[in-house]
Design an enzyme around this catalytic site. Structure first.
Site, short mmCIF file in Angstrom:
data_model
loop_
_atom_site.label_atom_id
_atom_site.label_comp_id
_atom_site.label_asym_id
_atom_site.label_seq_id
_atom_site.Cartn_x
_atom_site.Cartn_y
_atom_site.Cartn_z
N VAL A 32 -5.93 -4.77 -1.88
CA VAL A 32 -5.82 -4.46 -0.70
C VAL A 32 -6.53 -3.27 -0.18
CG1 VAL A 32 -3.97 -3.29 0.43
CG2 VAL A 32 -3.51 -4.74 -1.74
N HIS A 60 1.21 -1.36 7.54
CA HIS A 60 1.51 -2.30 6.09
C HIS A 60 0.17 -2.23 5.11
CE1 HIS A 60 2.19 -6.60 5.03
NE2 HIS A 60 0.98 -6.87 4.48
N GLU A 99 2.38 -10.74 -4.51
CA GLU A 99 3.24 -11.79 -5.47
C GLU A 99 3.07 -11.92 -6.93
OE1 GLU A 99 3.40 -13.06 -0.72
OE2 GLU A 99 2.33 -12.67 -2.25
N ARG A 148 -15.56 -0.81 -7.38
CA ARG A 148 -15.47 -0.92 -8.19
C ARG A 148 -15.62 -2.32 -8.84
NH1 ARG A 148 -14.49 3.17 -4.87
NH2 ARG A 148 -13.49 4.55 -5.38
N PHE A 198 -2.13 -2.68 -14.95
CA PHE A 198 -2.39 -2.35 -12.78
C PHE A 198 -3.91 -2.23 -12.99
CE2 PHE A 198 -2.24 -0.53 -8.78
CZ PHE A 198 -1.29 -1.15 -8.40
N THR A 228 -2.82 -0.43 10.46
CA THR A 228 -1.70 -0.25 10.20
C THR A 228 -1.00 0.04 9.03
OG1 THR A 228 -0.68 -2.76 9.22
CG2 THR A 228 -1.04 -2.28 11.86
N ALA A 231 -0.76 -9.57 -3.07
CA ALA A 231 -0.30 -8.80 -4.73
C ALA A 231 0.71 -8.40 -4.10
CB ALA A 231 -0.86 -7.18 -3.78
#
Length: 174
Positions: A79, A86, A56, A125, A111, A84, A54
């Site tokens: 994602v 991240h 990149e 989704r 997006f 964590t 993601a």
């Protein structure tokens, strides 16, 4: 009211898709391609670029926009929340990067990066309970490309050149 049409006739569409979580991104890509086909696009009008993850997406989309080969870009990724923080960084920086890329280049970028807590939410989704967000992004990209063309600044007519060098260019040559 000014709106973009849902016709891909004459448009060139770029798609930047992440390979990470490709089980989901491949479904989103299929939904996007279905939307583009329904709006009249054929394969020659579509350029697909695959990136590792993601983060990149934004750089590849910005570089693609800078080529002038596309009227709109669909940014596809997924994602999933882990244990964590991240996840939070990747989600926010991906969204920020894509927004900056479209503002810097003037090329609309849809997006379509799912940011989900669970794999089940992502699956929903990408074509199950919640429809396919890739399809929605494809439709949005066509509409925004058409709208951007309508809103493009009109350039003044080109002046005829006299064939004589300008005073400025004469000064530069000695």
């Amino acid at each position: 009211m000014t709106r973009g049409q849902l016709s891909a006739a004459g448009l060139r569409i770029g798609i930047v898709v992440s390979r990470f979580n490709n089980f989901i991104t491949d479904r989103l890509l299929a939904g996007t391609l279905e939307a583009l086909e329904q709006t009249g696009a054929d394969e020659k009008q579509i350029e697909i670029i695959r990136v590792p993850g993601a983060l990149e997406i934004a750089l590849a989309a910005k570089r693609l926009a800078a080529t002038g080969r596309v009227d709109s870009i669909i940014c596809i990724g997924c994602v999933l929340r882990g244990e964590t923080s991240h996840y939070d960084y990747v989600c926010s920086e991906t969204a920020r990067g894509i927004q900056i890329a479209q503002l810097d280049t003037g090329v609309p970028m849809a997006f379509c990066v799912l940011t989900c807590d669970t794999l089940e939410q992502a699956i929903d989704r990408a074509g199950l309970k919640s429809g396919n967000k890739g399809y929605e992004a494809g439709m949005g990209a066509v509409e925004m490309a058409q709208l951007s063309l309508k809103l493009a600044p009109k350039l003044p007519p080109a002046r005829k050149l006299s064939g004589k060098p300008s005073a400025k260019s004469r000064r530069g040559k000695r």
